[in-house]
Design a protein around this motif. Structure first.
Motif, PDB file in Angstrom:
ATOM      1  N   HIS A 180       0.858  -1.240   0.154  1.00 51.53           N
ATOM      2  CA  HIS A 180       0.047   0.100   0.042  1.00 51.53           C
ATOM      3  C   HIS A 180       1.018   1.121   0.094  1.00 51.53           C
ATOM      4  N   CYS A 225      -4.479   6.131   0.081  1.00 50.80           N
ATOM      5  CA  CYS A 225      -3.584   5.215  -0.654  1.00 50.80           C
ATOM      6  C   CYS A 225      -4.158   5.132  -2.099  1.00 50.80           C
ATOM      7  N   ILE A 236      -2.752   3.374  -4.708  1.00 52.63           N
ATOM      8  CA  ILE A 236      -3.102   2.033  -5.211  1.00 52.63           C
ATOM      9  C   ILE A 236      -4.318   1.802  -5.113  1.00 52.63           C
ATOM     10  N   HIS A 237      -5.064   1.925  -3.916  1.00 55.49           N
ATOM     11  CA  HIS A 237      -6.504   1.570  -3.890  1.00 55.49           C
ATOM     12  C   HIS A 237      -7.197   2.765  -3.563  1.00 55.49           C
ATOM     13  N   MET A 276      -9.581   3.541  -0.403  1.00 58.27           N
ATOM     14  CA  MET A 276      -9.066   3.522   1.096  1.00 58.27           C
ATOM     15  C   MET A 276      -8.845   5.122   1.456  1.00 58.27           C
TER      16      MET A 276
HETATM   17 CU    CU Z   1      -3.717   0.400  -0.450  1.00 57.69          CU
END
Ligand code: CU
Length: 201
Positions: A98, A136, A138-139, A142
């Motif tokens: 993450h 985050c 990447i996601h 989140m």
């Molecule tokens: Cu993440």
């Protein structure tokens, strides 16, 4: 008729037995329990950080770090109060990488952006009162919030400026209101079961 007379006579005897001058003990006065804590509530600028600081000196610091974890593709908890000057651990407790991006709410100024590998952590100390958005990239789902404050007696006012702090020990405080990047303080004495506060922006 005879029966009624007999009953009346009996009543007179009973009353006489009590005596006319028997001292009567006063009923114990109801003693109110002393107020030891209060619900402090009221209206301040919308979304302000509301903090009760000791009248003098600093509030004692909690032992140990505050922790915001990452697992199941979530920040846990999704809202975390930390103390200014406290170590805050941003952990990753699952088997995927993450990152943690922290930005000051309002200005959007980025505080840090770090990768967090599985089972690793990044430690940061907030040096100012404020609300911070945590994400985050990447996601994108989140999202979390960190609220850095200077006392354990702290909350965020809602969109109408209303707030409540329960179980505040009676005593003298400095009421600190942080909004739009500035902080104002005033003295507050908490001595009743309910304490009402009104602070205009
Ligand atoms: Cu993440």
């Amino acid at each position: 008729m005879r029966t009624l007379v007999a009953i009346a006579a009996t009543a007179v005897v009973v009353l006489a037995a009590c005596g006319p001058s028997e001292p009567v003990a006063p009923a114990p006065a109801a003693v109110a329990a002393p107020v030891t804590s209060s619900e402090v509530s009221g209206v301040v600028p919308r979304n302000a950080i509301v903090t009760l600081l000791p009248a003098t000196g600093a509030a004692p610091m909690p032992e140990g770090p505050a922790v915001m974890d990452q697992y199941a593709k979530r920040f846990v908890p999704d809202a975390l109060y930390v103390r200014v000057g406290q170590l805050v651990e941003f952990r990753n407790s699952e088997d995927m990488p993450h990152n943690v991006i922290v930005a000051r709410r309002g200005s959007g100024a980025q505080v840090f952006n770090v990768g967090t590998e599985p089972q690793q952590k990044y430690v940061h100390t907030f040096d100012r009162v404020g609300q911070f958005d945590v994400s985050c990239d990447i996601h994108p789902g989140m999202q979390a919030t960190v609220i850095a404050v200077e006392s354990s007696l702290a909350t965020i006012a809602d969109d109408n400026g209303r707030f409540t702090l329960a179980n505040v020990p009676v005593g003298r405080y400095r009421l600190s209101i942080t909004f739009e990047g500035r902080t104002q303080e005033e003295d507050l004495e908490v001595k009743a079961a309910r304490t009402d506060v009104k602070v205009a922006p």
